[in-house]
Design a protein around this motif. Structure first.
Motif, PDB file in Angstrom:
ATOM      1  N   LEU A 375       0.898  -1.211  -0.034  1.00 57.39           N
ATOM      2  CA  LEU A 375       0.076   0.020  -0.117  1.00 57.39           C
ATOM      3  C   LEU A 375       0.776   1.228   0.040  1.00 57.39           C
ATOM      4  CD1 LEU A 375      -2.867  -0.948   2.452  1.00 57.39           C
ATOM      5  CD2 LEU A 375      -3.110  -0.539   0.010  1.00 57.39           C
ATOM      6  N   ALA A 376       1.987   1.277   0.741  1.00 57.37           N
ATOM      7  CA  ALA A 376       2.893   2.308   0.760  1.00 57.37           C
ATOM      8  C   ALA A 376       3.590   2.590  -0.487  1.00 57.37           C
ATOM      9  CB  ALA A 376       3.987   2.073   1.849  1.00 57.37           C
ATOM     10  N   GLN A 377       3.769   1.529  -1.358  1.00 58.79           N
ATOM     11  CA  GLN A 377       4.383   1.779  -2.634  1.00 58.79           C
ATOM     12  C   GLN A 377       3.468   2.281  -3.607  1.00 58.79           C
ATOM     13  OE1 GLN A 377       7.643   1.338  -2.996  1.00 58.79           O
ATOM     14  NE2 GLN A 377       8.085   0.353  -1.118  1.00 58.79           N
ATOM     15  N   GLU A 378       2.242   1.987  -3.553  1.00 53.44           N
ATOM     16  CA  GLU A 378       1.063   2.484  -4.285  1.00 53.44           C
ATOM     17  C   GLU A 378       1.065   3.945  -4.048  1.00 53.44           C
ATOM     18  OE1 GLU A 378      -3.419   0.949  -5.085  1.00 53.44           O
ATOM     19  OE2 GLU A 378      -2.088  -0.747  -3.843  1.00 53.44           O
ATOM     20  N   LEU A 379       0.943   4.376  -2.770  1.00 53.87           N
ATOM     21  CA  LEU A 379       0.743   5.766  -2.321  1.00 53.87           C
ATOM     22  C   LEU A 379       2.065   6.393  -3.005  1.00 53.87           C
ATOM     23  CD1 LEU A 379      -0.466   8.148  -1.091  1.00 53.87           C
ATOM     24  CD2 LEU A 379       0.570   7.242   1.273  1.00 53.87           C
ATOM     25  N   ALA A 380       3.072   5.757  -2.784  1.00 49.62           N
ATOM     26  CA  ALA A 380       4.472   6.569  -3.268  1.00 49.62           C
ATOM     27  C   ALA A 380       4.273   6.929  -4.923  1.00 49.62           C
ATOM     28  CB  ALA A 380       5.695   5.647  -3.068  1.00 49.62           C
ATOM     29  N   GLY A 381       3.825   5.713  -5.622  1.00 48.65           N
ATOM     30  CA  GLY A 381       3.593   5.988  -6.812  1.00 48.65           C
ATOM     31  C   GLY A 381       2.478   7.078  -7.345  1.00 48.65           C
ATOM     32  N   VAL A 383       2.031   9.692  -5.464  1.00 49.35           N
ATOM     33  CA  VAL A 383       2.682  10.989  -5.255  1.00 49.35           C
ATOM     34  C   VAL A 383       3.783  11.482  -6.277  1.00 49.35           C
ATOM     35  CG1 VAL A 383       4.332  12.154  -3.627  1.00 49.35           C
ATOM     36  CG2 VAL A 383       2.708  10.687  -2.709  1.00 49.35           C
ATOM     37  N   ASP A 384       4.345  10.335  -6.615  1.00 52.26           N
ATOM     38  CA  ASP A 384       5.500  10.585  -7.901  1.00 52.26           C
ATOM     39  C   ASP A 384       4.942  11.093  -9.238  1.00 52.26           C
ATOM     40  OD1 ASP A 384       7.299   9.879  -5.814  1.00 52.26           O
ATOM     41  OD2 ASP A 384       7.538   7.723  -6.787  1.00 52.26           O
ATOM     42  N   ALA A 385       3.689  10.334  -9.395  1.00 50.32           N
ATOM     43  CA  ALA A 385       2.896  10.785 -10.607  1.00 50.32           C
ATOM     44  C   ALA A 385       2.328  12.091 -10.583  1.00 50.32           C
ATOM     45  CB  ALA A 385       1.890   9.544 -11.030  1.00 50.32           C
ATOM     46  N   HIS A 386       2.015  12.842  -9.444  1.00 47.41           N
ATOM     47  CA  HIS A 386       1.293  13.933  -9.371  1.00 47.41           C
ATOM     48  C   HIS A 386       2.219  15.035  -9.456  1.00 47.41           C
ATOM     49  CE1 HIS A 386      -1.666  16.859  -8.489  1.00 47.41           C
ATOM     50  NE2 HIS A 386      -2.453  16.044  -8.533  1.00 47.41           N
ATOM     51  N   PRO A 387       1.743  15.909 -10.332  1.00 48.73           N
ATOM     52  CA  PRO A 387       2.841  17.134 -10.547  1.00 48.73           C
ATOM     53  C   PRO A 387       2.591  18.259  -9.523  1.00 48.73           C
ATOM     54  CG  PRO A 387       0.873  17.523 -12.121  1.00 48.73           C
ATOM     55  CD  PRO A 387       0.852  15.980 -11.409  1.00 48.73           C
ATOM     56  N   ASP A 388       1.883  18.350  -8.565  1.00 50.49           N
ATOM     57  CA  ASP A 388       1.760  19.013  -7.415  1.00 50.49           C
ATOM     58  C   ASP A 388       2.328  18.421  -6.095  1.00 50.49           C
ATOM     59  OD1 ASP A 388       0.618  21.044  -9.206  1.00 50.49           O
ATOM     60  OD2 ASP A 388      -1.420  20.706  -8.575  1.00 50.49           O
ATOM     61  N   PHE A 389       2.846  17.243  -6.190  1.00 47.72           N
ATOM     62  CA  PHE A 389       3.119  16.591  -5.051  1.00 47.72           C
ATOM     63  C   PHE A 389       4.774  16.243  -5.121  1.00 47.72           C
ATOM     64  CE2 PHE A 389      -1.084  16.682  -3.883  1.00 47.72           C
ATOM     65  CZ  PHE A 389      -1.101  16.707  -2.553  1.00 47.72           C
ATOM     66  N   GLU A 390       5.517  16.104  -3.936  1.00 45.91           N
ATOM     67  CA  GLU A 390       6.985  15.914  -4.330  1.00 45.91           C
ATOM     68  C   GLU A 390       7.236  14.875  -2.990  1.00 45.91           C
ATOM     69  OE1 GLU A 390      10.544  18.738  -4.531  1.00 45.91           O
ATOM     70  OE2 GLU A 390       9.806  18.777  -2.441  1.00 45.91           O
ATOM     71  N   ARG A 391       7.763  13.987  -3.486  1.00 41.85           N
ATOM     72  CA  ARG A 391       8.157  12.670  -2.569  1.00 41.85           C
ATOM     73  C   ARG A 391       9.654  13.278  -1.746  1.00 41.85           C
ATOM     74  NH1 ARG A 391       9.862   7.524  -2.436  1.00 41.85           N
ATOM     75  NH2 ARG A 391       9.485   7.204  -4.614  1.00 41.85           N
ATOM     76  N   MET A 392       9.560  12.984  -0.434  1.00 40.54           N
ATOM     77  CA  MET A 392      10.896  13.419   0.186  1.00 40.54           C
ATOM     78  C   MET A 392      11.647  12.543   0.821  1.00 40.54           C
ATOM     79  SD  MET A 392       9.770  17.016   0.819  1.00 40.54           S
ATOM     80  CE  MET A 392      10.388  17.647   2.547  1.00 40.54           C
TER      81      MET A 392
END
Ligand code: PLP
Length: 479
Positions: A375-381, A383-392
């Motif tokens: 589930l965490a990997q999915e959420l990370a995906g 986040v990564d695919a959305h232009p308005d969010f940035e993974r930290m």
């Protein structure tokens, strides 16, 4: 309370709990009360005459339930999500009834021996060698405190009798960790008289892992300055980002330098049960001690922390002390749990771990852990695919750190921090999910931790949708 009343209230309470465990989602996950509200709703004095259990339960529902933040809610995604699972709840109920106090083997042979057996099961599940003896404490904070007290015992002559103050033969002492270490280690060095300044925090690499080369340099620098290094704390699954320190390199340094290595695997240690994650404890087999918290990601009601030590004799040397009234004829043939720590009395925590491991079975536990990681990997995906969010940060386990950072808009870092804090507040106010934050390289990050037994894709998707829904309204936040 007479036996008939106990039966009646007991059955009613089990019904209440069953309803709660099944429908915890009907409550707002984060309590909505204001500071002082609960205390103000309760009398300032204890009743002179006993009250009926029905009246007490009515006040529990009316006054206390609104003041609960629901850690047992599948939308709880803050800090580290934990679970009071049904077998664990039953075990706690039973444990209260038995009221075992396992200070001596004879004051509870069952609790004493079940603790050793159950910790042996957990040790084998996470792949630690049998040379590690286990003991159960309440929390990882207390486990790490004992680890560092043992390191002090091992490195300072006669510290048990003479302490540290006023000794010309004891130089300044040093403990090392990364700058991502849990605050419990800061508190431990303060508590055992080393002083907060004795904790030297080593910088991390781009993925928040301790720089072993800088650890080596720091030890050399301290030795040259007459400071005595005594221990290193490595973290497997740091509290902010769940990064994993390079334990194999760190343990090499510790062995060369003769330093106590304590591995803080409070949250992530249980993931070593998965073939995909067994490597996270590489090198830990050569550590002196390790802590893992079943009350974090092993569905065990708070509290239960498992402390493993290859040198429990040193812990005993630091803490065993038998007053005359606790001497027993079997001493010498048995383990008295009062010898492995500060506490004299200790409760029957092993019962819940035993019931949980048996009731779930290792296979189901592994499946739940894998599902959380997926589930965490999915959420990370997302986040990564959305232009308005940035993974930290990377996502080695079930925690995702990220932030809202709209594309094509230039905002200062301070404005982004304020916007992200506001975004968390707005999402938390919905009562559907509860997220928390951390600070990474000075900046605010949203932090979603997946770990509750009943958390599914629906809850993670809902948290994400709520972030997307509320993000437009934080665009206008100004400092
Ligand atoms: C949660 C956590 C702790 C503290 O755990 P307690 O059992 O609440 O004392 C310590 N270290 C790490 C890495 C943690 O994640």
């Amino acid at each position: 309370m007479d036996p008939a009343s106990f039966r009646r209230h007991g059955h009613a309470l089990v019904d209440w709990i069953a309803e709660y465990l099944e429908h915890s989602e009907k409550y707002p996950v984060l309590a909505r009360v204001k500071p002082g509200e609960i205390a103000a709703a309760l009398p300032s004095q204890a009743p002179e005459e006993g009250e009926s259990f029905d009246a007490i339960m009515a006040d529990f529902e009316r006054v206390l339930v609104p003041g609960l933040t629901h850690w047992n809610h599948p939308g709880f995604l803050a800090y580290f999500a934990i679970t009071g699972s049904a077998p664990g709840v039953l075990a706690e109920f039973l444990s209260a009834a038995l009221n075992q106090q396992a200070m001596l083997w004879r004051t509870s042979p069952a609790a004493t021996e079940l603790e050793a057996v159950t910790l042996g099961w957990l040790r084998r599940l996470i792949g630690l060698p049998d040379a590690f003896e286990g003991v159960i404490y309440d929390t990882a904070s207390i486990a790490s405190l004992h680890a560092l007290a043992a390191a002090r015992e091992a490195s300072i002559a006669d510290v048990r009798a003479r302490g540290l103050a006023g000794r010309a033969d004891v130089p300044r002492l040093r403990v090392y960790s990364s700058d991502q270490v849990n605050s419990s280690i800061d508190k431990a060095v303060m508590t055992i008289g080393l002083g907060h300044d004795s904790l030297r925090k080593i910088p991390v690499d781009a993925e928040y892992r301790m720089r072993a080369d800088l650890l080596r340099d720091a030890i050399a620098e301290d030795r040259a300055a007459g400071v005595l290094p005594i221990a290193v704390v490595a973290t497997v699954g740091t509290t902010s980002t769940t990064s994993v320190d390079p334990v194999p390199a760190i343990v090499d340094i510790c062995q060369r330098e003769r330093l106590w290595l304590h591995v803080d695997a409070a949250y992530a240690g249980v993931a070593a049960m998965l073939p995909s994650h067994a490597h996270i404890l590489a090198g830990a087999d050569r550590a002196d001690s390790l802590v893992v918290n079943p009350h974090k990601w092993l569905f065990t009601p708070f509290d239960l922390s498992a402390f493993y030590c290859r040198r429990m004799d040193v812990v005993r040397a630091a803490f065993s002390l038998t007053p005359d009234y606790l001497r027993t004829s079997e001493a010498g043939h048995v383990k008295n749990l009062m010898d492995t720590g500060v506490q004299l009395g200790r409760r029957f925590r092993a019962l819940k771990l035993w019931m949980i491991l048996r009731s779930f079975g290792a296979r189901a536990i592994r499946e739940h852990l894998s599902a959380h990681i997926r589930l965490a990997q999915e959420l990370a995906g997302w986040v990564d695919a959305h232009p308005d969010f940035e993974r930290m940060a990377p996502v080695p386990f079930s925690v995702v750190c990220f932030r809202w950072k709209p594309a094509g808009v230039s905002l200062s870092e301070e404005a982004l921090d304020a916007a992200n804090e506001h975004l968390i507040d707005l999402v938390n106010q919905t009562g559907e999910v509860f997220l928390s934050h951390t600070r990474l390289r000075g900046r605010i990050a949203l932090r979603i931790a997946i770990g509750h037994l009943e958390t599914t894709e629906r809850h993670v998707r809902r948290a994400w949708d709520l972030l997307l829904e509320h993000a437009p309204s934080v665009r206008s936040v100004r400092l």
